[in-house]
Write a protein that holds these residues in place. Structure first.
Motif, PDB file in Angstrom:
ATOM      1  N   GLN A 160       5.476  20.461 -10.558  1.00 64.20           N
ATOM      2  CA  GLN A 160       5.561  21.459  -9.487  1.00 64.20           C
ATOM      3  C   GLN A 160       6.640  22.490  -9.815  1.00 64.20           C
ATOM      4  OE1 GLN A 160       3.596  21.658  -6.981  1.00 64.20           O
ATOM      5  NE2 GLN A 160       2.854  19.632  -6.361  1.00 64.20           N
ATOM      6  N   PRO A 161       6.509  23.718  -9.298  1.00 63.27           N
ATOM      7  CA  PRO A 161       7.575  24.709  -9.511  1.00 63.27           C
ATOM      8  C   PRO A 161       8.864  24.268  -8.833  1.00 63.27           C
ATOM      9  CG  PRO A 161       5.965  25.508  -7.923  1.00 63.27           C
ATOM     10  CD  PRO A 161       5.388  24.260  -8.519  1.00 63.27           C
ATOM     11  N   LEU A 162       9.965  24.724  -9.360  1.00 65.00           N
ATOM     12  CA  LEU A 162      11.265  24.347  -8.808  1.00 65.00           C
ATOM     13  C   LEU A 162      11.392  24.778  -7.353  1.00 65.00           C
ATOM     14  CD1 LEU A 162      14.079  23.154  -9.301  1.00 65.00           C
ATOM     15  CD2 LEU A 162      14.788  25.400 -10.151  1.00 65.00           C
ATOM     16  N   ASN A 163      10.834  25.955  -7.014  1.00 64.61           N
ATOM     17  CA  ASN A 163      10.965  26.430  -5.639  1.00 64.61           C
ATOM     18  C   ASN A 163      10.155  25.616  -4.640  1.00 64.61           C
ATOM     19  OD1 ASN A 163       8.298  27.332  -5.988  1.00 64.61           O
ATOM     20  ND2 ASN A 163       8.956  29.431  -6.467  1.00 64.61           N
ATOM     21  N   TYR A 164       9.349  24.677  -5.136  1.00 66.42           N
ATOM     22  CA  TYR A 164       8.655  23.708  -4.283  1.00 66.42           C
ATOM     23  C   TYR A 164       9.655  22.972  -3.390  1.00 66.42           C
ATOM     24  CZ  TYR A 164       5.984  19.297  -3.510  1.00 66.42           C
ATOM     25  OH  TYR A 164       5.360  18.196  -2.989  1.00 66.42           O
ATOM     26  N   LEU A 165      10.872  22.785  -3.895  1.00 64.24           N
ATOM     27  CA  LEU A 165      11.898  22.048  -3.156  1.00 64.24           C
ATOM     28  C   LEU A 165      12.533  22.881  -2.051  1.00 64.24           C
ATOM     29  CD1 LEU A 165      13.560  20.280  -6.211  1.00 64.24           C
ATOM     30  CD2 LEU A 165      12.154  19.213  -4.446  1.00 64.24           C
ATOM     31  N   GLY A 166      12.159  24.173  -1.957  1.00 63.15           N
ATOM     32  CA  GLY A 166      12.662  24.981  -0.860  1.00 63.15           C
ATOM     33  C   GLY A 166      12.097  24.571   0.486  1.00 63.15           C
ATOM     34  N   ASP A 167      11.019  23.813   0.471  1.00 60.49           N
ATOM     35  CA  ASP A 167      10.437  23.286   1.707  1.00 60.49           C
ATOM     36  C   ASP A 167      11.117  21.953   2.032  1.00 60.49           C
ATOM     37  OD1 ASP A 167       8.943  22.189   3.728  1.00 60.49           O
ATOM     38  OD2 ASP A 167       7.001  22.625   2.822  1.00 60.49           O
ATOM     39  N   PRO A 168      11.828  21.836   3.158  1.00 56.38           N
ATOM     40  CA  PRO A 168      12.543  20.591   3.479  1.00 56.38           C
ATOM     41  C   PRO A 168      11.639  19.364   3.525  1.00 56.38           C
ATOM     42  CG  PRO A 168      13.260  22.365   4.931  1.00 56.38           C
ATOM     43  CD  PRO A 168      12.078  22.884   4.170  1.00 56.38           C
ATOM     44  N   VAL A 169      10.382  19.541   3.945  1.00 57.62           N
ATOM     45  CA  VAL A 169       9.472  18.397   4.014  1.00 57.62           C
ATOM     46  C   VAL A 169       9.211  17.846   2.614  1.00 57.62           C
ATOM     47  CG1 VAL A 169       7.153  17.650   4.669  1.00 57.62           C
ATOM     48  CG2 VAL A 169       8.417  19.231   6.142  1.00 57.62           C
ATOM     49  N   ARG A 170       9.006  18.749   1.659  1.00 56.80           N
ATOM     50  CA  ARG A 170       8.759  18.313   0.288  1.00 56.80           C
ATOM     51  C   ARG A 170      10.011  17.693  -0.334  1.00 56.80           C
ATOM     52  NH1 ARG A 170       5.771  24.015  -1.233  1.00 56.80           N
ATOM     53  NH2 ARG A 170       3.700  23.532  -0.379  1.00 56.80           N
ATOM     54  N   ALA A 171      11.152  18.304  -0.071  1.00 55.07           N
ATOM     55  CA  ALA A 171      12.399  17.754  -0.604  1.00 55.07           C
ATOM     56  C   ALA A 171      12.663  16.363  -0.040  1.00 55.07           C
ATOM     57  CB  ALA A 171      13.564  18.684  -0.283  1.00 55.07           C
ATOM     58  N   ARG A 172      12.365  16.176   1.240  1.00 58.54           N
ATOM     59  CA  ARG A 172      12.537  14.853   1.844  1.00 58.54           C
ATOM     60  C   ARG A 172      11.621  13.824   1.188  1.00 58.54           C
ATOM     61  NH1 ARG A 172      14.063  12.466   6.680  1.00 58.54           N
ATOM     62  NH2 ARG A 172      14.717  14.448   7.575  1.00 58.54           N
ATOM     63  N   ALA A 173      10.407  14.219   0.855  1.00 57.09           N
ATOM     64  CA  ALA A 173       9.475  13.295   0.206  1.00 57.09           C
ATOM     65  C   ALA A 173      10.021  12.813  -1.133  1.00 57.09           C
ATOM     66  CB  ALA A 173       8.116  13.961   0.021  1.00 57.09           C
ATOM     67  N   VAL A 174      10.680  13.716  -1.865  1.00 58.70           N
ATOM     68  CA  VAL A 174      11.294  13.308  -3.145  1.00 58.70           C
ATOM     69  C   VAL A 174      12.433  12.321  -2.885  1.00 58.70           C
ATOM     70  CG1 VAL A 174      12.548  14.098  -5.175  1.00 58.70           C
ATOM     71  CG2 VAL A 174      10.639  15.451  -4.286  1.00 58.70           C
ATOM     72  N   LEU A 175      13.268  12.604  -1.909  1.00 58.03           N
ATOM     73  CA  LEU A 175      14.362  11.692  -1.580  1.00 58.03           C
ATOM     74  C   LEU A 175      13.829  10.328  -1.148  1.00 58.03           C
ATOM     75  CD1 LEU A 175      16.667  14.141   0.416  1.00 58.03           C
ATOM     76  CD2 LEU A 175      17.195  13.100  -1.790  1.00 58.03           C
ATOM     77  N   ASP A 176      12.762  10.322  -0.365  1.00 56.33           N
ATOM     78  CA  ASP A 176      12.200   9.050   0.088  1.00 56.33           C
ATOM     79  C   ASP A 176      11.643   8.229  -1.070  1.00 56.33           C
ATOM     80  OD1 ASP A 176      12.814   9.499   2.737  1.00 56.33           O
ATOM     81  OD2 ASP A 176      10.850  10.335   3.246  1.00 56.33           O
ATOM     82  N   SER A 177      11.201   8.893  -2.127  1.00 53.09           N
ATOM     83  CA  SER A 177      10.656   8.158  -3.277  1.00 53.09           C
ATOM     84  C   SER A 177      11.723   7.311  -3.972  1.00 53.09           C
ATOM     85  CB  SER A 177      10.034   9.130  -4.281  1.00 53.09           C
ATOM     86  OG  SER A 177      11.029   9.900  -4.947  1.00 53.09           O
ATOM     87  N   PHE A 178      13.000   7.661  -3.783  1.00 57.61           N
ATOM     88  CA  PHE A 178      14.075   6.885  -4.400  1.00 57.61           C
ATOM     89  C   PHE A 178      14.199   5.491  -3.790  1.00 57.61           C
ATOM     90  CE2 PHE A 178      16.540  11.107  -5.074  1.00 57.61           C
ATOM     91  CZ  PHE A 178      15.672  11.448  -6.086  1.00 57.61           C
ATOM     92  N   LYS A 179      13.684   5.322  -2.592  1.00 54.08           N
ATOM     93  CA  LYS A 179      13.909   4.078  -1.857  1.00 54.08           C
ATOM     94  C   LYS A 179      12.999   2.933  -2.286  1.00 54.08           C
ATOM     95  CE  LYS A 179      15.626   6.349   2.344  1.00 54.08           C
ATOM     96  NZ  LYS A 179      15.449   6.505   3.804  1.00 54.08           N
ATOM     97  N   LEU A 180      12.032   3.221  -3.153  1.00 54.48           N
ATOM     98  CA  LEU A 180      11.093   2.187  -3.573  1.00 54.48           C
ATOM     99  C   LEU A 180      11.211   1.902  -5.058  1.00 54.48           C
ATOM    100  CD1 LEU A 180       7.844   3.223  -1.654  1.00 54.48           C
ATOM    101  CD2 LEU A 180       9.470   1.422  -1.055  1.00 54.48           C
TER     102      LEU A 180
END
Length: 457
Positions: A160-180
């Motif tokens: 995905q493009p780096l600016n994909y992380l400008g959306d808080p929902v998408r950034a949260r999904a990446v953070l949540d992936s760390f928990k598994l």
């Protein structure tokens, strides 16, 4: 997401800073801005935005740009940015830190892949990223196996493009992936925090490069898992148990091969001097003062942590560096009791030293691997402890001998400042970590309170 809810404001001049002219507009309620050095450039940019609104173009909610302007602006993918971030961090990072950065970037990259045909198996992707992409020299500087090259080519297209992380929902999904974990179970809190720390630092670097105005993670409300820093009192061995374990080590592997006997001094340094395993592994004969009677001294100035050859500049499995959290040239003097002096003198008489003066070495003369002394320790626990204790956390790891040492000193009434100096910790860290291991403090406090109250009866 696309939007037609666009408002374009005028050009604003800033009096002191350069660039001096801002163009400001909003998309779906989100305020965007772009800075220019001259008013003519700012007016030209604003005119292009106005033209796009008149033509009925949709604006992207994340970038704030219409399609006509977004297509002319090169898009940086997360994967390309991650390779650049790694190249910046690698030369100045310790080997263990490099391993942690590698693991974190791999996790984020896997979470930032879009669905495309031809996706390689998960194990192939992870292997390609861990072993080839996020290490130096990088994938462009060495020959890759065909399956790895194909996997990384797919990643470069699917990222995905780096600016994909400008959306808080998408950034949260990446953070949540760390928990598994890979098996779907919850990851350890410390692992989650370590990955998040690298992720945040990487996006700070993206801000430095001008990819974001501010770190996009600041807009994400995400609860970090809590990590317990306190030592579990169940792992702490009392002096009788510690002596039984040290004795049992000498029986590991038989007398002739001496697999355990050559490690007794290593474990004794952890228990009687409170050394970290990497500090004990790096000890050399010139670092010791071993008198015939009384206390001796160990002068620490190097560590040999086991990290894996892919993370070190030398290509060796053990790094050779200074003391933890100290300047490279710093030293730490640790007084050692007569019991440890006797063990080390016997070790030198029996096994001598390696060619470079190291006290503890493998049968081939190399640095003692952490897997080697960990296996010996597990065998010693089964010899020294009853079955119930073997199944318990008691002294489960060699590092727990250091916990036992520091807890023993504190419970003996040694001043915390002195204990911290010998252990190489701050007083705050020391007392915070070992608060639960201070036996008998409640009885002392109760006695003092009772004495005070008795004075008024």
């Amino acid at each position: 997401m696309k939007s037609l809810d666009v408002k374009i404001w005028g050009v604003r001049k800033r009096p002191t800073k350069r660039p001096a002219y801002d163009v400001r507009w909003s998309v779906a309620g989100n305020v965007m801005s772009e800075s220019f050095r001259t008013k003519a450039l700012a007016d030209h940019y604003r005119a292009k935005l106005l033209r796009a609104t008149r033509d009925g173009e949709e604006f992207d909610d994340v970038t704030g740009l219409p399609q006509s302007m977004a297509d002319s602006r090169p898009t940086v993918t997360w994967y390309a940015f991650a390779l650049r971030y790694l190249a910046m961090k690698w030369p100045h990072a310790a080997p263990n830190t490099r391993d942690g950065i590698n693991e974190s970037l791999t996790s984020v990259t896997l979470a930032m892949l879009e669905e495309r045909p031809g996706r390689p198996a998960e194990a192939v992707l992870r292997k390609a990223l861990r072993n080839w992409a996020f290490v130096l020299p990088g994938p462009d500087d060495r020959e890759l196996p065909k399956d790895v090259a194909n996997a990384l080519h797919w990643v470069s297209k699917a990222s995905q493009p780096l600016n994909y992380l400008g959306d808080p929902v998408r950034a949260r999904a990446v953070l949540d992936s760390f928990k598994l974990r890979l098996d779907g179970k919850a990851a350890a809190a410390e692992t989650v925090r370590r990955k998040r720390r690298t992720f945040v630092n990487a996006l700070h670097y993206a801000v430095d490069l001008g990819e974001f105005k501010e770190n996009p993670l600041t807009a994400v409300r995400w609860q970090k898992p809590k990590v317990s820093r306190e030592v579990d009192p169940r792992v702490v061995a009392n002096p009788q148990q510690a002596r039984a374990l040290l004795c049992a080590v000498s029986y590991v592997g038989g007398y002739k091969r001496s697999r355990g006997r050559r490690l007794v001094g290593l474990f004794a340094c952890m228990y009687f001097a409170g050394l970290r395993p990497a500090e004990a592994v790096g000890l050399a004969e010139p670092d010791l003062v071993l008198p015939d009677v009384g206390w001796g001294t160990i002068t620490l100035h190097r560590t040999r942590p086991s990290v894996g050859r892919q993370w070190t500049d030398s290509g060796e499995s053990h790094d050779d560096r200074g003391l933890k959290n100290r300047p490279a040239e710093d030293v730490r003097r640790v007084p050692i009791p007569s019991q440890l002096v006797a063990v080390l003198r016997e070790h030198l008489d029996t096994f001598g030293t390696a060619a470079d003066g190291r006290l503890f070495y493998s049968e081939g003369g190399g640095v003692v691997a952490s897997s080697t002394y960990s296996r010996a320790w597990q065998e010693a626990r089964e010899l020294a402890l009853p079955p119930a204790a073997v199944a318990s956390p008691l002294a489960r790891r060699p590092y727990d001998l250091r916990h036992s040492a520091l807890s023993t000193w504190l419970n003996a009434g040694v001043d915390p400042t002195e204990v911290a100096e010998r252990a190489g910790n701050s007083v705050e860290v020391l007392l915070g970590r070992y608060a639960k291991c201070l036996d008998g403090r409640q009885e002392v406090a109760n006695r003092r309170i009772e004495d005070l109250l008795s004075e008024y009866e």
